[in-house]
Scaffold this active site. Structure first.
Site, PDB file in Angstrom:
ATOM      1  N   LYS A   1       0.858  -1.190   0.000  1.00 28.18           N
ATOM      2  CA  LYS A   1       0.000   0.000   0.000  1.00 28.18           C
ATOM      3  C   LYS A   1       0.890   1.235   0.000  1.00 28.18           C
ATOM      4  CE  LYS A   1      -1.791   2.823   2.838  1.00 28.18           C
ATOM      5  NZ  LYS A   1      -1.660   4.020   1.982  1.00 28.18           N
TER       6      LYS A   1
ATOM      7  N   GLU B   1      10.353   1.582  10.271  1.00 25.32           N
ATOM      8  CA  GLU B   1      11.342   2.640   9.995  1.00 25.32           C
ATOM      9  C   GLU B   1      10.592   3.957  10.127  1.00 25.32           C
ATOM     10  OE1 GLU B   1      13.403   2.108   6.302  1.00 25.32           O
ATOM     11  OE2 GLU B   1      14.146   0.153   6.892  1.00 25.32           O
TER      12      GLU B   1
ATOM     13  N   CYS C   1      13.948  10.915   6.098  1.00 22.46           N
ATOM     14  CA  CYS C   1      13.979  10.426   7.480  1.00 22.46           C
ATOM     15  C   CYS C   1      15.350  10.639   8.113  1.00 22.46           C
ATOM     16  CB  CYS C   1      13.596   8.960   7.533  1.00 22.46           C
ATOM     17  SG  CYS C   1      14.635   7.928   6.492  1.00 22.46           S
TER      18      CYS C   1
ATOM     19  N   GLU D   1      10.002  16.517  14.639  1.00 24.48           N
ATOM     20  CA  GLU D   1      10.367  16.296  13.238  1.00 24.48           C
ATOM     21  C   GLU D   1       9.524  17.238  12.375  1.00 24.48           C
ATOM     22  OE1 GLU D   1       9.105  12.652  11.225  1.00 24.48           O
ATOM     23  OE2 GLU D   1      11.123  12.449  10.415  1.00 24.48           O
TER      24      GLU D   1
HETATM   25  P1  NAD Z   1       2.588   8.324   7.624  1.00 24.24           P
HETATM   26  O1  NAD Z   1       2.902   7.536   8.834  1.00 24.24           O
HETATM   27  O2  NAD Z   1       1.549   9.375   7.690  1.00 24.24           O
HETATM   28  O3  NAD Z   1       2.123   7.359   6.425  1.00 24.24           O
HETATM   29  C1  NAD Z   1       2.942   6.294   5.964  1.00 24.24           C
HETATM   30  C2  NAD Z   1       2.057   5.228   5.380  1.00 24.24           C
HETATM   31  O4  NAD Z   1       1.253   4.664   6.411  1.00 24.24           O
HETATM   32  C3  NAD Z   1       1.087   5.734   4.304  1.00 24.24           C
HETATM   33  O5  NAD Z   1       0.985   4.770   3.284  1.00 24.24           O
HETATM   34  C4  NAD Z   1      -0.214   5.851   5.083  1.00 24.24           C
HETATM   35  O6  NAD Z   1      -1.362   5.745   4.266  1.00 24.24           O
HETATM   36  C5  NAD Z   1      -0.097   4.656   6.017  1.00 24.24           C
HETATM   37  N1  NAD Z   1      -0.923   4.728   7.236  1.00 24.24           N
HETATM   38  C6  NAD Z   1      -1.325   5.835   7.912  1.00 24.24           C
HETATM   39  N2  NAD Z   1      -2.079   5.482   8.973  1.00 24.24           N
HETATM   40  C7  NAD Z   1      -2.143   4.119   8.986  1.00 24.24           C
HETATM   41  C8  NAD Z   1      -2.766   3.154   9.832  1.00 24.24           C
HETATM   42  N3  NAD Z   1      -3.477   3.513  10.893  1.00 24.24           N
HETATM   43  N4  NAD Z   1      -2.612   1.836   9.542  1.00 24.24           N
HETATM   44  C9  NAD Z   1      -1.878   1.439   8.471  1.00 24.24           C
HETATM   45  N5  NAD Z   1      -1.291   2.311   7.621  1.00 24.24           N
HETATM   46  C10 NAD Z   1      -1.400   3.641   7.882  1.00 24.24           C
HETATM   47  O7  NAD Z   1       3.978   8.900   7.118  1.00 24.24           O
HETATM   48  P2  NAD Z   1       4.216   9.927   5.924  1.00 24.24           P
HETATM   49  O8  NAD Z   1       3.738  11.267   6.379  1.00 24.24           O
HETATM   50  O9  NAD Z   1       3.680   9.336   4.661  1.00 24.24           O
HETATM   51  O10 NAD Z   1       5.816   9.909   5.789  1.00 24.24           O
HETATM   52  C11 NAD Z   1       6.667  10.734   6.510  1.00 24.24           C
HETATM   53  C12 NAD Z   1       7.248  10.009   7.702  1.00 24.24           C
HETATM   54  O11 NAD Z   1       7.934   8.844   7.268  1.00 24.24           O
HETATM   55  C13 NAD Z   1       8.269  10.831   8.456  1.00 24.24           C
HETATM   56  O12 NAD Z   1       8.058  10.708   9.836  1.00 24.24           O
HETATM   57  C14 NAD Z   1       9.594  10.193   8.081  1.00 24.24           C
HETATM   58  O13 NAD Z   1      10.638  10.370   9.000  1.00 24.24           O
HETATM   59  C15 NAD Z   1       9.187   8.764   7.948  1.00 24.24           C
HETATM   60  N6  NAD Z   1      10.175   8.018   7.151  1.00 24.24           N
HETATM   61  C16 NAD Z   1      11.028   7.159   7.805  1.00 24.24           C
HETATM   62  C17 NAD Z   1      12.005   6.468   7.086  1.00 24.24           C
HETATM   63  C18 NAD Z   1      12.985   5.559   7.777  1.00 24.24           C
HETATM   64  O14 NAD Z   1      13.645   4.806   7.098  1.00 24.24           O
HETATM   65  N7  NAD Z   1      13.110   5.602   9.096  1.00 24.24           N
HETATM   66  C19 NAD Z   1      12.111   6.653   5.705  1.00 24.24           C
HETATM   67  C20 NAD Z   1      11.232   7.541   5.087  1.00 24.24           C
HETATM   68  C21 NAD Z   1      10.260   8.213   5.819  1.00 24.24           C
END
Ligand code: NAD
Length: 503
Positions: free
Chosen positions: A187, A262, A296, A395
């Site tokens: 997804k 992650e 990230c 962040e």
């Molecule tokens: P997010 O957590 O809002 O969404 C990530 C994914 O999770 C999306 O596909 C979203 O639809 C899904 N999601 C949201 N709520 C959910 C739920 N309740 N159940 C299942 N899936 C759900 O994150 P974002 O805003 O898309 O991305 C930014 C974040 O990602 C930042 O915090 C960044 O640091 C992190 N990130 C971490 C890494 C790493 O390797 N540590 C890499 C890239 C991004």
């Protein structure tokens, strides 16, 4: 190709999908759930639609992955290796298309996205080469037994990815899952779903059997939640925000889901006065303003030794003011727009906060003039911050760097560790003993010494504290996607305790 032609090609590719379908059992499936808009961050214009997956579509995708699992997991490692290499070949062949779609959909700059597509292919090649040995284990002899370990793929897994560098991150999770013999339901993030569609198409063109890799569009709280709660899904590989990771852990609790997280970061770049300051400045700027600060591992906190703080910050401010912000398709552009209006509002909310907390904005600090309806923000440098301020702890996930002074080694370590996160740290010093002492004391999963983030795929990638659970890369990825089994064979010389023989 000119910026205009690249944009036209991206629009042609995204338009070809009409309303973006799911991809289940090797076929596009027109979504029946509620539709949502996909926007171009550079203009704010709607460029397409996708559908949240209906419950029946989630069922169909999971059933496809479950049904495909026995045959895929029993294919030899060499067969899986060959298919994964073909996927990598096709990614390379379509690298420009992938980069163009990524620029359109995420606002990330061409100069970085062309490399991200190639890195996606490298991820497939790296894990392809390890597929034949993924099941191998250890021989652990004791006096009375030979113990033999082996690894076995878990089953169907869910891969849930964010919007910042969607193609590269998806390959990073999906390639090892497929190499291990798992099947996948992916997804992608609702704000940037296009490159995921290209990836699943490429995988099938390369000969991946139907059902092994399925893609569902949808929102987190509906489609994502349904996947994480589904009993046939054995594990969830998730990349995203820390609070979403916590929600997924709860959602997966009833089915005892294995999770790999992650998550977010507030990573320090620590500059001591004995460092090569020119190199440190280059790296500090690169690690926060590349990828529009939506990274990230971004070095979003700059900790500078007080003796060089003013001079280092004034050089940094000059560089920040000179960054080229604009059309992500233009190869000269260094910083593009943020992903979405909601994210722009979040990032901009930190500007007045910085001032009210007593910090000082040394560069940027506003929405970009002449940005039209695009989600552009000025690259921003916040100085005179204290570690207690929210701008130093939360962040922000945009091109915003918060600078804090420190006095000595102990103070640098205390300030670096004084956040909830623990993903990465960047340490600049000319003293090798100090480099070893400080890197050992830092509460982060990764430390780069005198370097920006340079990935080497065999090394572990992941965070401590609120930045994640588990590691990717090398063999660590296979440990997540596989069960380890121990078989103990008796050498025939041990005595089994006898019961029920006393009179
Ligand atoms: P997010 O957590 O809002 O969404 C990530 C994914 O999770 C999306 O596909 C979203 O639809 C899904 N999601 C949201 N709520 C959910 C739920 N309740 N159940 C299942 N899936 C759900 O994150 P974002 O805003 O898309 O991305 C930014 C974040 O990602 C930042 O915090 C960044 O640091 C992190 N990130 C971490 C890494 C790493 O390797 N540590 C890499 C890239 C991004």
């Amino acid at each position: 190709m000119s910026a205009e032609l690249k944009r036209a090609r991206a629009l042609e590719l995204s338009g070809a999908y009409g309303a973006l379908e799911h991809y289940i059992s090797g076929q596009p499936v027109v979504g029946q759930g509620r539709s949502f808009d996909i926007t171009d961050p550079s203009t704010g214009k709607v460029i397409g639609k996708a559908h949240d997956a209906a419950a029946s579509e989630v069922e169909a995708a999971v059933a496809a992955a479950r049904d495909a699992f026995p045959a895929w997991s029993q294919r030899s490692g060499n067969e899986r290796k060959a298919i994964l290499h073909r996927i990598a070949d096709l990614i390379v062949a379509r690298a420009d298309d992938i980069a163009a779609l990524e620029c359109l959909d995420t606002g990330q700059c061409w100069r970085f996205m062309s490399k991200a597509a190639i890195r996606g292919a490298e991820n497939f090649r790296f894990f392809a080469d390890r597929a034949p040995s993924a099941s191998d284990g250890l021989a652990l002899p004791s006096a009375e037994h030979i113990n033999i370990t082996s690894r076995h793929p878990l089953g169907p897994v869910a891969v849930i990815t964010p919007w910042n560098t969607p193609f590269m991150l998806s390959t990073w999770k999906i390639a090892p899952a497929l190499a291990a013999g798992c099947t996948v339901v992916h997804k992608p993030a609702e704000w940037s779903p296009y490159s995921a569609r290209l990836l699943v198409e490429i995988a099938h063109e390369a000969g991946l059997p139907p059902g092994v890799f399925n893609t569902l569009n949808g929102l987190g709280e509906t489609t994502g939640k349904a996947l994480t709660e589904h009993p046939a899904i054995k594990a969830v590989a998730f990349v995203g925000e820390s609070k979403t990771g916590a929600a997924i852990m709860k959602q997966g609790a009833d089915t005892l889901k294995r999770v790999h997280f992650e998550l977010g970061g507030k990573n320090p770049t620590i500059v001591f006065d004995d460092a090569n300051l020119d190199a440190a400045l280059d790296a500090a700027i690169f690690m926060i303003y590349s990828l529009n600060g939506q990274r990230c591992t971004s070095g979003s906190r700059l900790l500078v030794q007080r003796s060089i703080y003013d001079s280092f910050l004034s050089r940094a401010a000059e560089r920040v003011k000179a960054l080229k912000v604009g059309d992500p398709f233009d190869p000269a552009t260094e910083v593009g727009p943020l992903i979405h209006q909601r994210h722009l509002d979040k990032v901009l909310s930190y500007m007045p906060l910085a001032a009210s907390e007593g910090a000082r904005i040394l560069a940027g600090g506003a929405r970009l003039d002449a940005a039209g309806d695009g989600y552009f923000v000025e690259p921003t440098l916040i100085g005179e911050a204290a570690q207690s301020m929210r701008v130093a702890r939360e962040e922000i996930f945009g091109p915003v760097l918060t600078a804090i002074a420190f006095d000595n080694e102990a103070d640098a370590i205390t300030k670096a560790n004084d956040v909830d996160y623990g993903l990465a740290a960047y340490l600049w010093t000319g003293d090798s003993g100090r480099a070893l002492r400080v890197s050992s004391a830092l509460e982060t999963g990764m430390v780069w010494v005198n370097s920006e983030n340079v990935r080497h795929l065999p090394t572990p990638f992941g965070g401590m504290k609120a930045s994640g659970i588990g590691r990717d890369g090398g063999d660590w990825s296979f440990d997540f996607y596989m069960e380890t089994k121990n078989v103990a064979l008796s050498l025939g010389n041990h005595k089994t305790p006898r019961m029920g023989v006393s009179k």
